[in-house]
Design a protein around this motif. Structure first.
Motif, PDB file in Angstrom:
ATOM      1  N   HIS A  44       0.804  -1.230   0.000  1.00 37.98           N
ATOM      2  CA  HIS A  44       0.000   0.000   0.000  1.00 37.98           C
ATOM      3  C   HIS A  44       0.834   1.275   0.000  1.00 37.98           C
ATOM      4  CE1 HIS A  44      -0.640  -0.761   4.578  1.00 37.98           C
ATOM      5  NE2 HIS A  44       0.495  -0.177   4.357  1.00 37.98           N
ATOM      6  N   PHE A  45       2.144   1.128  -0.032  1.00 38.69           N
ATOM      7  CA  PHE A  45       2.975   2.313  -0.255  1.00 38.69           C
ATOM      8  C   PHE A  45       3.398   2.411  -1.720  1.00 38.69           C
ATOM      9  CE2 PHE A  45       3.874   1.109   4.214  1.00 38.69           C
ATOM     10  CZ  PHE A  45       3.180   2.146   4.790  1.00 38.69           C
ATOM     11  N   PHE A  46       3.056   1.388  -2.471  1.00 35.10           N
ATOM     12  CA  PHE A  46       3.486   1.301  -3.864  1.00 35.10           C
ATOM     13  C   PHE A  46       2.300   1.432  -4.815  1.00 35.10           C
ATOM     14  CE2 PHE A  46       4.129  -1.730  -7.453  1.00 35.10           C
ATOM     15  CZ  PHE A  46       5.155  -1.062  -8.119  1.00 35.10           C
ATOM     16  N   ASN A  47       1.210   0.694  -4.547  1.00 38.01           N
ATOM     17  CA  ASN A  47       0.039   0.743  -5.438  1.00 38.01           C
ATOM     18  C   ASN A  47      -0.759   2.008  -5.141  1.00 38.01           C
ATOM     19  OD1 ASN A  47       0.393  -2.508  -4.762  1.00 38.01           O
ATOM     20  ND2 ASN A  47       0.148  -1.964  -6.905  1.00 38.01           N
ATOM     21  N   GLN A  48      -0.183   3.139  -5.486  1.00 44.24           N
ATOM     22  CA  GLN A  48      -0.779   4.438  -5.217  1.00 44.24           C
ATOM     23  C   GLN A  48      -0.466   5.362  -6.376  1.00 44.24           C
ATOM     24  OE1 GLN A  48      -2.701   5.175  -2.671  1.00 44.24           O
ATOM     25  NE2 GLN A  48      -2.169   3.801  -0.978  1.00 44.24           N
ATOM     26  N   SER A  49      -1.187   6.481  -6.409  1.00 41.68           N
ATOM     27  CA  SER A  49      -0.965   7.452  -7.474  1.00 41.68           C
ATOM     28  C   SER A  49       0.404   8.099  -7.320  1.00 41.68           C
ATOM     29  CB  SER A  49      -2.034   8.537  -7.403  1.00 41.68           C
ATOM     30  OG  SER A  49      -1.849   9.301  -6.221  1.00 41.68           O
ATOM     31  N   TYR A  50       0.815   8.776  -8.376  1.00 41.87           N
ATOM     32  CA  TYR A  50       2.080   9.519  -8.330  1.00 41.87           C
ATOM     33  C   TYR A  50       2.043  10.560  -7.207  1.00 41.87           C
ATOM     34  CZ  TYR A  50       5.806  12.680  -9.712  1.00 41.87           C
ATOM     35  OH  TYR A  50       6.922  13.466  -9.703  1.00 41.87           O
ATOM     36  N   PHE A  51       0.941  11.291  -7.117  1.00 43.79           N
ATOM     37  CA  PHE A  51       0.786  12.300  -6.062  1.00 43.79           C
ATOM     38  C   PHE A  51       0.992  11.676  -4.682  1.00 43.79           C
ATOM     39  CE2 PHE A  51      -2.471  13.539  -2.899  1.00 43.79           C
ATOM     40  CZ  PHE A  51      -1.926  14.751  -2.488  1.00 43.79           C
ATOM     41  N   TRP A  52       0.375  10.533  -4.502  1.00 40.83           N
ATOM     42  CA  TRP A  52       0.437   9.889  -3.186  1.00 40.83           C
ATOM     43  C   TRP A  52       1.873   9.506  -2.845  1.00 40.83           C
ATOM     44  CZ3 TRP A  52       1.705   6.004   0.005  1.00 40.83           C
ATOM     45  CH2 TRP A  52       0.931   5.820   1.164  1.00 40.83           C
ATOM     46  N   ARG A  53       2.532   8.882  -3.814  1.00 36.95           N
ATOM     47  CA  ARG A  53       3.886   8.401  -3.536  1.00 36.95           C
ATOM     48  C   ARG A  53       4.852   9.566  -3.372  1.00 36.95           C
ATOM     49  NH1 ARG A  53       5.912   5.845  -7.626  1.00 36.95           N
ATOM     50  NH2 ARG A  53       4.263   6.377  -9.091  1.00 36.95           N
ATOM     51  N   ARG A  54       4.600  10.616  -4.114  1.00 35.91           N
ATOM     52  CA  ARG A  54       5.443  11.794  -3.976  1.00 35.91           C
ATOM     53  C   ARG A  54       5.283  12.390  -2.579  1.00 35.91           C
ATOM     54  NH1 ARG A  54       7.000  16.252  -8.137  1.00 35.91           N
ATOM     55  NH2 ARG A  54       7.233  18.062  -6.778  1.00 35.91           N
ATOM     56  N   THR A  55       4.035  12.397  -2.098  1.00 30.13           N
ATOM     57  CA  THR A  55       3.774  12.914  -0.754  1.00 30.13           C
ATOM     58  C   THR A  55       4.552  12.119   0.286  1.00 30.13           C
ATOM     59  OG1 THR A  55       1.573  13.634  -1.413  1.00 30.13           O
ATOM     60  CG2 THR A  55       1.945  13.352   0.946  1.00 30.13           C
ATOM     61  N   LEU A  56       4.568  10.814   0.123  1.00 27.75           N
ATOM     62  CA  LEU A  56       5.262   9.958   1.095  1.00 27.75           C
ATOM     63  C   LEU A  56       6.776  10.025   0.931  1.00 27.75           C
ATOM     64  CD1 LEU A  56       4.653   7.718   3.262  1.00 27.75           C
ATOM     65  CD2 LEU A  56       5.080   6.076   1.445  1.00 27.75           C
ATOM     66  N   GLY A  57       7.219  10.344  -0.266  1.00 31.55           N
ATOM     67  CA  GLY A  57       8.663  10.341  -0.516  1.00 31.55           C
ATOM     68  C   GLY A  57       9.128   9.087  -1.242  1.00 31.55           C
ATOM     69  N   TYR A  58       8.232   8.464  -1.984  1.00 26.17           N
ATOM     70  CA  TYR A  58       8.540   7.277  -2.814  1.00 26.17           C
ATOM     71  C   TYR A  58       9.105   6.120  -1.978  1.00 26.17           C
ATOM     72  CZ  TYR A  58       8.330  11.059  -6.226  1.00 26.17           C
ATOM     73  OH  TYR A  58       7.948  12.151  -6.940  1.00 26.17           O
ATOM     74  N   CYS A  59       9.437   5.006  -2.658  1.00 21.80           N
ATOM     75  CA  CYS A  59      10.043   3.878  -1.964  1.00 21.80           C
ATOM     76  C   CYS A  59      10.931   3.105  -2.923  1.00 21.80           C
ATOM     77  CB  CYS A  59       8.979   2.982  -1.345  1.00 21.80           C
ATOM     78  SG  CYS A  59       8.240   1.853  -2.524  1.00 21.80           S
TER      79      CYS A  59
END
Ligand SMILES: Cc1cc2nc3c(=O)[nH]c(=O)nc-3n(C[C@H](O)[C@H](O)[C@H](O)COP(=O)(O)OP(=O)(O)OC[C@H]3O[C@@H](n4cnc5c(N)ncnc54)[C@H](O)[C@@H]3O)c2cc1C
Ligand code: SF4
Lengths: 349, 807
Positions: A118-133
């Motif tokens: 659930h840190f990967f199957n997310q939109s670009y915006f979401w992952r950018r907010t988290l700081g990618y992985c």
């Protein structure tokens, strides 16, 4: 609406050879596509998209189906309706996603579907907010962060632990299936259980360009097999736990063979081969379970309730679900034993 | 005696809604208004009919905002905050502006005027001005030749943030904070320096004495995760600032009128220079009833470019706009005397409002005052706190403000029944409010009330007496009851206008155009207005055309929220039609020489009651009436009667009428996995009169399905301030597999003030299903659920806990 597909070129070869030749020309910048039900949602999230997509949908060689061989291109809807394959395979296929998705989805895609988190199957915006992985665009894992002590890593985890969420994989691994891969250098066959690698990013023992062509089943006559899936809802959801078993039971009720496949806990479908013959591919990481450690003796024993419970306890003790798909790991771990017990009890009767 | 009838929705039955009526024998015996011994014969009222827009929807002909296309239209995307709480140090849009194909970029500075749906909570801006307060807040927006270019441009906008600590637990927001940590400049007056949006403290009767005297005082501390409406159509708008210096905004709004007001305020334009056009709404459930930042953003971009600008959200963005049900922490206790009479309530609700005021002041009141029914409650204490936090905004959602406290109350009712050794249905029957009464302090005027008949019928159908407490371990049956407003009696914007106005126009072609701003949001608003008119004028439904989309054309109506349309707009439509009927009767009198009041309107004819051989057709009467006058035009309206009492906040919860529901649910609980599968639901709802039973059943089935989602699977899960599951794979709306068989029992109590006796049925039917499931779980496995949704891990934890501590 932003979930726009990125631009790519679609190629539609009609033979394996043509597909392999195309692949060779694209170096690293391509993906194979079967039904697209896994790849394209990921593309829409901007996850590791390539410039070239080679569709395998028009290659007749991949679509054969018989009691012992199932082509990678067989769609799940056909598999679910097939009278030729073991009933447990047809049943498990019917538990995947939804009827509409199963019309496109294929066996090959199911066994090779990307690991989930659930840190990967997310939109670009979401992952950018988290700081990618690690698995896309970043350099940390949010599930098991690398813990440093005195400048040294104490967890051996620059590895991704995204969850392998296929329903068919644990069953086919339990049934002792093999897979055939066709590559530029010819074809090779290996045990499906050895095909999976304990790394959520590398995932498979696969050379660049190799195509998964078919699954071969050993003779399963006399083997009782089944699958139980845990998911929040009864349709559409990926498994958050899957327990499969293939059981050989003598007339006297004694266990002749037992293999359990555990899905949606780790980056691989985990195999418990109680006869100790098959080993699993190198797990590569200390945080993975060792399913054979402390494995109870079952071969030759009567499969009574007590033995079933012992087996179930072993599965629960060794299952290592991660906090990266729905439902808490502690709950899923507990359910692994409950499902194993229920499944074996059903198979026994 | 209300009429009771049942229809069955069976999962295995492909002929849904065949309409298996039971209890139809009651119908003939029903005494209808003014002592008439038989039901009046209606033309279209009470008939099963598909909604007016159903064919367009199922054939794909329906036009939604995202289907609209205009010459030279641009596409907009919003840059969202990646921070839960941060100061904006700098925004640089120059690189985005330089990208080929980008036509305009706007930021918070372009529209700093605050707005909000409630006049008391004007606390939103179109885009963040100095700081951002949730992940997903609009920071800037781009209009470009394509969506892909607009999206690409977003990430060229540089925003420099300075992080601030985030408020992610409602308790944190109760505390005094340094000024820079205040989420809004205006908070609850009584609690300055905190992040509390609204505080309500009410005490009536003598709750302390009640709890002292009580035989049973069940209490519980409940937690409810936030949930989202999950409507199908994502937010989508097109704005066009045209060459006449007028703005047209196409938007799937439940309340075009409030958007109209907010646009006028923020864009600093007189209202008459704005035309809000409601497009077909693909579901709203309360989630499309605020004026929204994206509506204003589209207008701003169109103003800059003078082109039509379309802005369509993806699902994640819809989740971040949210306005769903508040995450709620409710501590409630009830007091009962030895006879099982409810004698007091003490409730404490802390609700997480997230980033905006929205409808929150109302929510804060509703969480308390909507506990005043369906039971008589003689002592009342309520402390409500709605706080701001760094989550996306909560707001109004189907059953607004009543659903979570209802779960608490119904669970405690059940606990009391067990403690007092009374059957839970029996306990409820002892406490129901009667018909024609006022609640003791808030003075809610209860008119018709068919809850007793409803509960009796679902008890009978479910075989309750042979099941409750008697089913094997793992299977259980539970009950839940509720009531709900039939339209909020007080308008949000205080003024002297009627709450609903409807215009009718009939020209020589014989078509009847109904103009209204009541929003068709899938609930059947257009159909019900058409039915009112068709009934009064005795004509076929296909004569009636409802134009309910444009503020330019329609008289003001407060829109589709608080379950007000059938009651209020319905009464206004009826009022307008009566005026036309009067004119047509005069015309018939002129044509026939019979007195006007003798004419019945039926089957497109006006027939003289005393001499049935004397009749004129509808068209003959119409053309006569139009002589020297042209089109017949009438305006009808509805205004609630004066209601309520004097204390501060006493208008919250007032409604001209209330609906009632009684549900029973049977479930299977797997004690080893904690999975709960509802088996069968028997749902009785008193809607006054079922104007269109097919639509009533649809609303109730939908309410149940939606309620089951909150009961069992739906939850907005966060990691820090980031929503983890803003998509329909991870946000678990039940599928048909999870949906059990349902018997819908329609109770017709024939409300004295509702149009043809009707009351609401769109929202009230949601709340009772959740506690019915919870109480059935108790009956099945002996555990009380205090957390909603009642997910398998939570249920299993409760079962294990019970095993651990023993009985
Ligand atoms: C809403 C939804 C729900 C789902 N639920 C489930 C579920 O319950 N259980 C489940 O197991 N899966 C589920 N899936 C995942 C997916 O649909 C299935 O696993 C499906 O079988 C994938 O097959 P495909 O042919 O569509 O794969 P594709 O998307 O075409 O491919 C998947 C991956 O495999 C590679 N690949 C495919 N075929 C080959 C080949 N022959 N050789 C080499 N590489 C290949 C592709 O490059 C890609 O990386 C779900 C997907 C969605 C969108
Ligand atoms: S397990 Fe870690 S590295 Fe892998 S996808 Fe999840 S967060 Fe990324």
């Amino acid at each position: 609406m932003t979930m726009l597909l990125p631009q790519f070129e679609l190629h539609k070869p009609t033979s394996l050879k043509e597909a392999l030749d195309l692949a060779r020309g694209f170096g690293d910048d391509f993906d194979y596509l079967s039904g697209g039900t896994d790849l394209l949602p990921n593309y829409k999230c901007g996850l590791n998209a390539s410039a070239n997509v080679i569709s395998l949908a028009h290659i007749a060689e991949l679509k054969a189906i018989s009691p012992t061989e199932i082509g990678a291109g067989v769609c799940l809807r056909d598999l679910e309706r097939s009278k030729e394959v073991p009933a447990s395979v047809a049943y498990t296929a019917s538990q995947i996603a939804s009827p509409l998705i199963r019309e496109s989805a294929t066996l090959g895609g199911n066994l090779m579907l990307d690991t989930r988190c659930h840190f990967f199957n997310q939109s670009y915006f979401w992952r950018r907010t988290l700081g990618y992985c690690l698995k896309a665009d970043g350099d940390v894992c949010h599930v098991i962060p690398k813990i440093m002590k005195d400048g040294k890593s104490v967890t051996n985890s620059f590895t991704c632990v995204a969850t392998h969420s296929s329903d068919l994989a644990p069953l086919l691994v339990a049934l002792g299936a093999s897979c055939t891969l066709a590559g530029p250098a010819g074809t090779r066959t290996l045990k499906l259980s050895e095909f999976y690698k304990g790394d959520g990013i590398a995932r498979f023992d696969l050379q660049r360009g190799e195509i998964f062509t078919k699954v071969s089943l050993p003779n399963t006559s006399g083997i009782r097999s089944g699958y139980k899936k845990l998911a929040p809802r009864r349709s559409i959801d990926f498994p958050v736990l899957g327990v499969a078993a293939a059981l050989g039971l003598g007339k006297d009720g004694r266990v002749e063979s037992l293999r359990i496949g555990l899905g949606a806990c780790e980056t691989i479908p985990v195999l418990y081969d109680f006869s100790g013959k098959d080993k699993q591919a190198e797990r590569g990481n200390a945080i993975f379970t060792e399913p054979t450690k402390g494995m109870p003796e079952v071969i030759g024993k009567k499969l009574d309730d007590a033995l079933i419970q012992t087996i179930a306890d072993h599965v629960t003790r060794t299952a290592q679900p991660k906090l990266n798909v729905p439902m808490e790991p502690a709950y899923r771990k507990k359910m692994a034993g409950v499902f194993a017990r229920r499944l074996l009890t059903e198979l026994r009767s | 005696m209300p009429i009771v009838r049942t229809s069955r929705l069976s999962r295995n039955d492909h002929q849904l809604n065949k309409g298996v009526w039971t209890g139809a024998e009651n119908r003939a015996a029903n005494p209808f208004a003014n002592g008439d011994s038989a039901e009046p014969e209606f033309n279209v009222i009470g008939k099963r009919m598909p909604l007016k827009d159903a064919y367009k929807k199922v054939t794909g002909e329906g036009v939604y905002a995202d289907d609209l296309k205009f010459p030279g239209m641009l596409y907009a995307r919003i840059l969202k905050s990646t921070k839960a709480h941060a100061k904006i140090k700098r925004i640089d849009t120059s690189r985005a502006e330089a990208l080929a194909g980008v036509r305009a970029v706007v930021t918070g500075k372009d529209a700093p005027i605050k707005f909000g749906v409630l006049p008391v909570s004007q606390d939103e801006t179109a885009m963040a001005v100095d700081k951002v307060i949730f992940v997903g807040e609009p920071v800037a927006a781009v209009a470009a030749d394509s969506e892909a270019i607009a999206e690409q441009a977003l990430w060229l906008i540089e925003v420099e943030y300075e992080d601030l600590p985030a408020f992610l637990k409602p308790e944190e927001s109760l505390k005094q904070v340094a000024p820079e940590l205040a989420l809004k400049d205006k908070v609850e007056k009584a609690l300055p320096g905190t992040n509390v949006h609204k505080a309500v403290d009410q005490e009536f009767g003598d709750p302390t004495a009640a709890f002292k005297a009580a035989r049973a005082t069940p209490s519980g501390s409940f937690w409810f995760d936030g949930i989202n409406h999950g409507f199908t159509e994502p937010h989508s708008v097109v704005a066009h600032w045209d060459a006449d210096e007028r703005v047209v905004l196409y938007t799937p709004q439940q309340v075009p009128h409030y958007t109209h007001r907010a646009l006028a305020k923020v864009l600093e334009l007189p209202m008459h220079r704005i035309n809000v056009v409601r497009t077909m709404v693909g579901g709203g459930f309360g989630g499309k009833s605020d004026p929204f930042p994206h509506e204003i953003i589209a207008c701003l971009l169109s103003k800059k470019t003078r082109r039509a600008v379309k802005l369509t959200m993806d699902r994640e963005e819809v989740f971040l706009v949210n306005r769903g049900r508040h995450p709620s922490d409710i501590k409630m206790a009830l007091a009962f005397d030895a006879q099982g009479k409810l004698i007091g309530m003490d409730s404490n609700a802390l609700i997480d409002g997230g980033s905006a005021g929205s409808f929150g002041v109302v929510s804060t009141y509703y969480n308390g005052v909507l506990s005043n029914g369906p039971y008589y409650l003689p002592a009342f204490r309520y402390k409500g706190r709605r706080v701001y936090s760094n989550h996306p905004a909560s707001g109004a959602m189907r059953g607004h403000g009543s659903v979570n406290p209802r779960f608490a109350m119904e669970t405690l009712m059940d606990m009391a029944a067990v403690e007092l050794g009374v059957d839970p249905c029996e306990l409820r029957l002892r406490n129901f409010l009667p018909e024609m009464c006022f609640t003791p302090y808030h003075k809610f005027r209860i008119t018709s009330n068919g809850i007793r008949e409803g509960l009796a019928e679902v008890m009978r159908l479910s075989d309750w007496k042979n099941k409750w407490g008697k089913l094997p371990y793992g299977r259980g049956i539970g009950v839940g009851c509720a009531f709900y407003i039939s339209g909020s009696a007080l308008p949000i914007h205080w003024n002297k206008l009627p709450q609903s106005t409807v215009h009718l126009k009939i020209d020589m072609d014989g078509g009847i155009t109904v103009h209204s701003l009541a929003a068709e949001i899938g609930q059947g608003s257009d159909t019900v207005l058409a039915q009112m008119v068709a009934e009064v004028l005795g004509v076929n439904m296909d004569r009636i055309h409802v134009r309910s989309q444009e503020t330019d054309l329609a008289p003001i109506d407060l829109g589709s929220y608080s379950s007000r349309v059938t009651f209020m707009a319905g009464n206004a439509a009826r009022d307008a039609a009566e005026k036309i009927r009067h004119d047509l009767a005069q015309a018939a009198a002129k044509l026939t020489g019979q007195p006007a009041q003798y004419f019945d309107f039926k089957d497109e004819r006006l027939v003289c009651r005393s001499k049935p051989s004397v009749a004129v057709t509808f068209m003959e009467a119409l053309h006569e009436a139009q002589a020297d006058r042209g089109a017949l035009i009438a305006s009808g309206c509805y205004q609630s009667p004066p209601l309520g009492t004097e204390f501060k906040g006493s208008n919250a919860g007032l409604s001209p009428s209330y609906s009632f529901s009684a549900y029973i649910c049977e479930v299977d609980v797997d004690p080893e996995t904690g999975f709960v599968q509802p088996r069968h639901i028997w749902a009785a709802h008193d809607c006054g009169r079922a104007l269109n039973p097919m639509a009533v059943e649809g609303q109730l089935e939908g309410s149940i399905h939606m309620g089951l989602g909150q009961a069992l699977t739906e939850q907005m899960r966060y990691r820090g301030g980031q929503l983890l599951n803003g998509n329909f794979l991870d946000y678990k709306i039940p599928t048909p597999f999870e949906t059990p068989e349902m018997d819908i029992v329609i109770v017709e109590s024939i409300d004295p003030e509702g149009p043809f006796g009707a009351k609401e049925c769109g929202e009230g039917g949601l709340a009772p299903i959740i506690p019915a499931v919870g109480n059935a779980i108790y009956d099945a496995v002996g555990v009380r659920m205090f957390e909603v949704p009642m997910t398998p891990d939570r249920v299993l934890r409760a079962i294990e806990e019970k095993k651990r501590v023993g009985k």
